[in-house]
Design an enzyme around this catalytic site. Sequence first.
Site, PDB file in Angstrom:
ATOM      1  N   GLU A 179      -4.703  -8.596  -1.089  1.00  0.00           N
ATOM      2  CA  GLU A 179      -5.518  -8.451   0.126  1.00  0.00           C
ATOM      3  C   GLU A 179      -6.967  -8.323  -0.297  1.00  0.00           C
ATOM      4  OE1 GLU A 179      -4.295  -5.584   3.134  1.00  0.00           O
ATOM      5  OE2 GLU A 179      -2.180  -5.999   2.711  1.00  0.00           O
TER       6      GLU A 179
ATOM      7  N   GLU B 220       0.846  -1.203   0.000  1.00  0.00           N
ATOM      8  CA  GLU B 220       0.000   0.000   0.000  1.00  0.00           C
ATOM      9  C   GLU B 220       0.879   1.250   0.000  1.00  0.00           C
ATOM     10  OE1 GLU B 220      -3.239  -0.383   2.861  1.00  0.00           O
ATOM     11  OE2 GLU B 220      -4.071  -2.042   1.699  1.00  0.00           O
TER      12      GLU B 220
HETATM   13  O1  AHR Z   1      -5.099  -6.432   6.530  1.00  0.00           O
HETATM   14  C1  AHR Z   1      -5.027  -5.345   7.392  1.00  0.00           C
HETATM   15  C2  AHR Z   1      -4.396  -4.118   6.742  1.00  0.00           C
HETATM   16  O2  AHR Z   1      -5.199  -3.685   5.695  1.00  0.00           O
HETATM   17  C3  AHR Z   1      -3.058  -4.350   6.093  1.00  0.00           C
HETATM   18  O3  AHR Z   1      -2.001  -4.259   6.996  1.00  0.00           O
HETATM   19  C4  AHR Z   1      -2.987  -3.238   5.105  1.00  0.00           C
HETATM   20  O4  AHR Z   1      -2.197  -3.562   3.983  1.00  0.00           O
HETATM   21  C5  AHR Z   1      -4.430  -2.990   4.740  1.00  0.00           C
HETATM   22  O5  AHR Z   1      -4.746  -1.663   4.760  1.00  0.00           O
END
Ligand code: AHR
Length: 512
Positions: free
Chosen positions: A316, A193
């Site tokens: 994610e 991110e």
């Molecule tokens: O999964 C939790 C958080 O969500 C992670 O650390 C981050 O990459 C995302 O914003």
Amino acid sequence: MKKLFVLASLFSVNILSAQNTIVLNADKGKDIIDKNIYGHFAEHLGHCIYGGFYIGDSNKTIPHKDGVRLDVINALKKLKVPVLRWPGGCFADTYHWQDGVGPKKERPSMLNVWWGNVKEDNSFGTNEFLNMCEILGAEPYLSGNVGSGTPQELSDWIKYTTHPNSSSPMTDYRQKNGRPNPWKVKFWGLGNEAWGCGGNMKVEYYANIYRQYATFMTNWNNSDKLYRIASGASDDDYHWTEVLMKELPAGMYDALGLHHYSVINWSKKGSATAFSEEEYFTTMKRALQMEELVTKHSAIMDKYDPQKKKHLAVDEWGGWYDVEPGTNGAFLFQQNTMRDAVLAGATLNIFNNHCDRVKMANLAQIINVLQAVILTKEEKLVLTPTYHVMEMYNVHQDATMLPVEVTSNKYILGKDTLTSVWASASKNKNGATHISLVNVDAKQPQSVSININGANYKAVTGRILTSDKLQNYNSFENPNKIVPTAFNGAQLNGSKLNLNIPPYSVVVLELK
Ligand code: AHR
């Protein structure tokens, strides 16, 4: 007579709208569903690592191997976890891997600033993670620190983990730390991110930084190439994808990431278990947006890479709700209901159907965090409904995707609608075909008629994950409330297959 005709047509419209149809193109398989679509993600966050995977070498009450829980290992082996991303997430861009190697007593402690400022004693580090992946049979995906690290640090991590013995001080260091030979680490993320917790960068700046880091990332061994994944877009940030595709030299990357969470509202996420139908509907609307996201990001990639040599890694994804009452707000511990099962089933169908571009996906997160497949509480362990969906769907791993054409009813709530039926299909190496189907509708069962083209099946069997309430979940007190059961409701007649799917249910059929 005229009246009768009107009645008859109304009636037939009703019957038609009640029938969902699917065309299964059993002879049109071309692309492989990469098993890494069924990947997972483990961050140093809450009790994902500590208490989830790792309980320490000196634990006397829970069976373990070098501090890693054996019950967790056994459950994950059944799931066939193909790839595991670590150590974050946001944590990754604060992590200095050398803090987590060497004698445990000498490892420094730090504060986990992203996740509750709790003490991180670094007792679970690179050796522990990579050894655990070997036991699990999962490929590691290491997320490098680009936000607050250096190219040297990342390059050293690659040497420490993958370079041949005696080729650098880092490989000597590995041997000194008790690992005689390199591990196999193919997947490397360059930051996480970067647009947010990974450095709040603009994409143009990140593209430059990426090129710098990637230059020094190599195992200098062409037969075992590293697979480099750029920190990708959030949701519908198509500009991010466009700039990366334009600015990253083709030889420097293999995939772009993409993160998408199904959250109702970031400031009011709602309970994971006590939710209304409206909340369910909104969660599903966010989840099903994955279809549009993958399609549009992929279309941008097509402009620069029509042959789809570069991949999309949705590293994610999952549902995000309020934490369980009484638990630490920074630990993101949430329960997991049939809502999550439906979310997982529909999303995995989307990934399967886009397997020409989506080659990896990592559910967030594997244990005790967000949409977990396992929950632990001291010696107790619960397999969540999401676990069961991932297990039912693992038949698709590395199978050939068979295109399906779905004509579905609408799930209507107020003025809004969603597609009710989501499906995907594949044929494995032994010739068996699997169709996974999800009914998103919270109230109506769906009758589905599948027209089979290009195959002559003789038998059908199936499994279903369902429950009498959408809000049901597996608890530490009642861990087997929701488990897959045999599904005998599919009727095969020549080239037609008919079945009814109960509301908010997931079905996987096997055709032979
Ligand atoms: O999964 C939790 C958080 O969500 C992670 O650390 C981050 O990459 C995302 O914003």
